[in-house]
Design an enzyme around this catalytic site. Structure first.
Site: not given
Length: 998
Positions: A233, A379, A381
């Site tokens: 990001c 993202h 994660e």
């Protein structure tokens, strides 16, 4: 590699850390209980004999002599790294520790073998484990070899029946904030100590064009040309910006929303087949995957320099519902038609004819053409990103391939690893020994570098899982308290005597229930809550602790979190103290100083056996990483009782328990005897409460004055959206207050009215007459819980709609909340789902600071729960607490609750402080207990009436996102105040009506 065994009073040390800790320019603070061997004097080391031996092994890597720079090396078969050591740069984000958790279980594992009088560490390559399971036979065999060597060096015999016990721990990355290390320190650790194999740059608020937002990351991307780097990001944008690309606003901000994204194969190589993907669209090179995005800014694809190659993009401007599958195959086929063109253009030097095509797309990933540097705008994660872990695994493999290829190269600035190790054994007087690794640089991966500013959301020295956390010693304090618990289950059911309301009113309801508490599970449907805890003043250990932050915490020029503590005991005496380190530090020391026998509470089905019970106010965020409080709270910032006598009601089994804490074994049972007699003598009845007037006769907000007008609140929502569009936040939980003068209100009667009309699983009543303060709370939201098994749980609420007027309308509203596009309605609840996901990822991050790597999971995502007046969307996050962290550490890592702040949390709280015009006080904090055995259960203070010095205040608000409609946000805020304001108005109206009749 060297092992050193020595007295447990010195515990474990790491010689490889000496170079860091001895650097005078670095202000890192290491755990006080860990000393370096070189610092031990003769008296501390004892008269132990040092013996040495050596053994060759491929399991642990060290350093080759010399450097590869400028030298011609012999060509040898390349070998991959056994594990990966990651430097994780935190850009003050609230998702960094989700990345930390992923990397901890991906980068490798080490095993800990225990035997009589010995503990040692074995490093093994996690990639060689079968199907992710640990082959215990291999570990036992390896441990046997090492232990045999150690025992032989100690001149001990190995029994024939010897079988070591093996535990296995993941390798954690080292987390450093982006302004924490100077460039000189970075170079030292990367190129002199060679402590890291790759670097991951986290997401974060702001823009890479702002030096304060990006810190040292740009320098890393420019200078570390030979070290694999992955930017996520903000880190991705930094990679583009540092090479000349422009950072622009995205067509629309996307936060907590799913999009189809094309990824080139290297990102998802070896990706398992899944119904959620379209694999091998073009010759096995590209995959179409659902990913979660949190960003307002993007790299302008038309400005991408030749050195950067696009590797991921999205062509669709339609987001994906969380609860639906892939449906639009026609759309996918349409998108796939252009892939061959994009592959040809994207992987080469971007001919001019491709510019129009690329500018329609949103760039989701890039790589450098000659450096091992990669960037992802989305993202991986996030809990809702498909195959996110696989992407991190592949980056680890890319790292291993990179160093393997450079092993026989002459242009690398770093050297590599050797296979032989040395075992150093040092004996002392104690029969308990601990293994100590002394490999020159490998040890660093087992311990987070402590930092000169708070990392763990505001508290120092909270250690990560690693070798430094193999043992947690009991408290050794001359102030230690030894408490003994006595309890009994009464020979009656709660319903036989009228339920918990009758029990509380009978036992503690006199004198306006002063100095009492009631953690009230008044809504137990769907197993939301099970136990209620009731008590009051009177026991010999009872006390009230009240904490107020100093005025410095509200200064614009300082971030002090010290304050004034007042402690009053059951005899009425009061002592006052200034706490330099703040309230959480005090509470932690108090709980850590208590010793107990766990056998005392065997057989009890609940986790609170006495201890601190009360509230922690929102302003204590300054002890958890927030820079300051702009507004001072009129109520105390924390107020709790130490409860030594209490009654517990098990609503599931309808049982009643009484219990009492004492500081010795001679404590009497007189209080328990008295309470038992009173309860058994009660007759079945419900607690009396005032008659309510008809709701149609009373305006829900009659007499309440809003802190902000409708116009001002809407303007604040629009201001929040400006911050979101500029990348300063993903979500901002804006709040306000409503107030009404109530005079000498009978607060307990009001609470009984509230619990009758709006029962809640995490409701609470608290009375602090010394502070002229009562709290009537009908919260449906759990903040955080830690049970006796060490499981930490959060249950955030985000997404709320009012109940329908008819069963059909009610079901329609529920479906509308739960699904993006229900078969019953075309109304979209994507905003509610995005709000919930953002907070779920935030709480995963917060708990990831204190939980075992790999233990974080989300058993329930976006489930709808129904209450008397609203439907809400609730998720559940759980993890296993690390043994080196305390109960207070867990709370401090996550406070204030993310559902009341937004994300990223620290930047969001700064913005909210600038928009809100008064302190939230008790509202947005938490109410609950800290048991003396270090379990806790805390709610989020919402749907509550705080009565302080004759005024009732009610806080409410909502999560502002890019999708918010300002007028709707105002209406949602008012909706959330409806139940508590109506309770106050109707109660006071009923009292006036009764007075008129008499």
């Amino acid at each position: 590699m060297g092992f050193a065994l020595f007295s447990p009073s010195k515990e474990i040390s790491f010689s490889s850390l000496e170079s860091i800790s001895q650097n005078t320019n670095s202000k890192h603070v290491f755990p006080k209980t860990f000393s370096r061997l070189g610092e031990l004097n003769r008296e501390e080391r004892g008269d132990g004999v040092v013996k040495k031996g050596s053994v060759s092994s491929h399991l642990v890597r060290g350093h080759l002599e010399g450097s590869f720079v400028g030298k011609k090396q012999l060509k040898e078969p390349s070998t991959k790294l056994d594990f990966v050591r990651t430097l994780l740069i935190d850009n003050y984000d609230s998702y960094t520790y989700n990345i930390y958790q992923e990397l901890s279980v991906i980068n490798g594992y080490f095993g800990i073998a225990f035997t009589e009088g010995l503990k040692l560490v074995i490093v093994y390559n996690s990639m060689r484990l079968v199907k992710g399971h640990f082959p215990s036979r291999w570990w036992m065999a390896i441990a046997f070899v090492y232990v045999k060597v150690l025992l032989k060096a100690l001149e001990r015999s190995v029994p024939d029946s010897y079988s070591p016990v093996v535990d296995i721990k993941p390798v954690p990355p080292v987390v450093v904030r982006n302004d924490e290390w100077s460039w000189e320190e970075v170079c030292h650790y990367l190129y002199e100590e060679k402590l890291f194999d790759n670097i991951v740059i986290s997401p974060g608020p702001g823009s890479p064009t702002c030096a304060a937002d990006i810190g040292i990351c740009l320098k890393l991307l420019l200078e570390c040309t030979d070290i694999p780097i992955l930017g996520v990001c903000l880190g991705h944008q930094a990679l583009g910006y540092v090479h000349g690309a422009r950072i622009i606003h995205a067509p629309e901000p996307i936060h907590g929303r799913l999009r189809y994204t094309f990824l080139f194969g290297f990102l998802l190589r070896a990706m398992p087949s899944s119904s959620g993907t379209v694999e091998n669209v073009v010759e096995g090179c590209v995959d179409l995957v659902q990913v979660v995005r949190y960003h307002s800014l993007v790299i302008d694809p038309s400005s991408l320099p030749k050195d950067l190659i696009p590797i991921a993009w999205t062509s669709s401007h339609e987001t994906i519902p969380f609860l639906d599958g892939f449906e639009g195959q026609g759309d996918l086929n349409t998108l796939a038609k252009s892939l061959s063109t994009k592959l040809e253009n994207g992987l080469h030097r971007h001919p001019a004819k491709s510019q129009e095509l690329r500018t329609r797309d949103i760039l989701m990933g890039i790589m450098h053409c000659s450096r091992p540097h990669y960037g992802l705008q989305f993202h991986p994660e996030s809990v809702a990103t498909y195959h996110g872990r696989q992407i991190f695994k592949n980056f680890a493999e890319i790292t291993k391939d990179h160093w393997s290829q450079l092993q026989s190269s002459s242009d690398s600035m770093r050297d590599f690893y050797r296979s032989d190790m040395e075992i150093t054994i040092e004996t002392g007087e104690s029969e308990l020994y601990l293994a100590r690794m002394q490999v020159s640089a490998v040890n660093q991966l087992f311990q987070e570098v402590a930092r000169n500013k708070p990392l763990m959301n505001g508290f120092d020295n909270l250690k990560h899982a690693g070798l430094c956390n193999l043992m947690k010693s009991p408290p050794h304090s001359r102030f230690a308290k030894y408490l003994k618990l006595k309890w009994r289950k009464l020979d009656c059911s709660a319903n036989q005597v009228g339920g918990s309301g009758s029990i509380f009113s009978e036992l503690f309801g006199s004198h306006r229930a002063e100095n009492t508490f009631w953690l009230d599970s008044s809504s137990t449907e769907m197993n939301r809550a099970r136990f209620s805890f009731i008590g009051g003043k009177g026991g010999p250990l009872w006390k009230q602790v009240t904490f107020r932050l100093s005025n410095k915490s509200c200064s614009n020029t300082t971030s002090s979190h010290g304050g004034y503590l007042s402690v009053g005991d059951s005899d009425g005496s009061v002592t006052n103290t200034y706490l330099q380190e703040g309230f959480f530090d005090f509470l932690n020391q108090e709980l850590e100083s208590i010793c107990y026998d766990a056998a005392d509470f065997n057989g009890l089905p609940f986790d609170f056996y006495g201890g601190y019970i009360g509230y922690i106010g929102y302003n204590l965020k300054v002890e958890c990483g927030a820079s300051l409080n702009r507004h001072e709270s009129s109520t105390p910032d924390a107020c709790l009782f130490f409860a030594d006598n209490l009654v517990v009601i098990d609503h599931h089994c309808d049982d009643v328990y009484v219990m009492s804490l004492h500081d010795d074994n001679m404590g009497t049972t007189s209080w328990m005897d008295e309470i038992e007699q009173k309860v058994l003598g009660m007759k079945p009845h419900r607690p009396t409460k005032p008659l309510s007037v008809a709701s149609a006769d009373v305006s829900p907000t009659q007499g309440f004055s809003a802190e902000k007008s409708r116009q001002q609140y809407i303007a604040d929502v629009e201001e929040c959206q400006k911050f979101i569009r500029d990348g300063e936040s993903y979500e901002l939980c804006l709040t306000t207050q409503m107030r009404r003068s109530v005079g000498e209100l009978h607060s307990l009667a009001l609470y009984l009215e509230m619990r009758e009309k709006n029962p809640a699983p995490y409701a609470a009543w608290l009375s602090f007459p010394r502070e002229n303060l009562c709290i009537c709370c009908s919260s449906p939201e759990r903040f955080l819980r830690l049970d006796r098994d060490g499981v930490v749980e959060a249950k955030p609420i985000k997404g709320t709609v009012a109940r329908g007027a008819s069963p059909e309308a009610d079901e329609l509203l529920k479906q509308r909340l739960q699904y993006r596009q229900s078969v019953l309605t075309s109304h979209c609840s994507e905003k509610d789902q995005a709000e919930n996901l953002m907070i779920v990822d935030l709480l995963r991050n917060d708990l990831g600071r204190v939980c075992e790597p790999g233990s974080m999971h989300v058993p329930h995502l976006m489930e709808v729960e129904s209450y008397t007046t609203v439907h809400t969307m609730v998720s559940t996050i759980r993890g296993q607490k690390r043994p080196d962290t305390s109960a207070v550490d867990c709370v401090r890592a996550a406070f204030p609750g993310g559902s009341m702040t937004g994300a990223p949390k620290l930047r969001s709280m700064e913005i909210l402080d600038s928009l809100e015009t008064s302190s939230r006080g008790v509202y947005s904090g938490c109410i609950g207990y800290f048991s003396y055995n270090q379990t806790f259960d805390l709610n989020i203070v919402i749907r509550s009436v705080v009565i302080h010095e004759g005024e009732a205040s009610i806080g409410a608000g909502g999560a502002i996102t890019a999708l918010s409609n300002p007028a709707d946000e105002y209406e949602e805020m008012v909706l959330k105040t409806r139940a508590p304001t109506k309770a106050v108005v109707e109660y006071q109206s009923s009292i006036l009506s009764i007075d008129d009749e008499t």
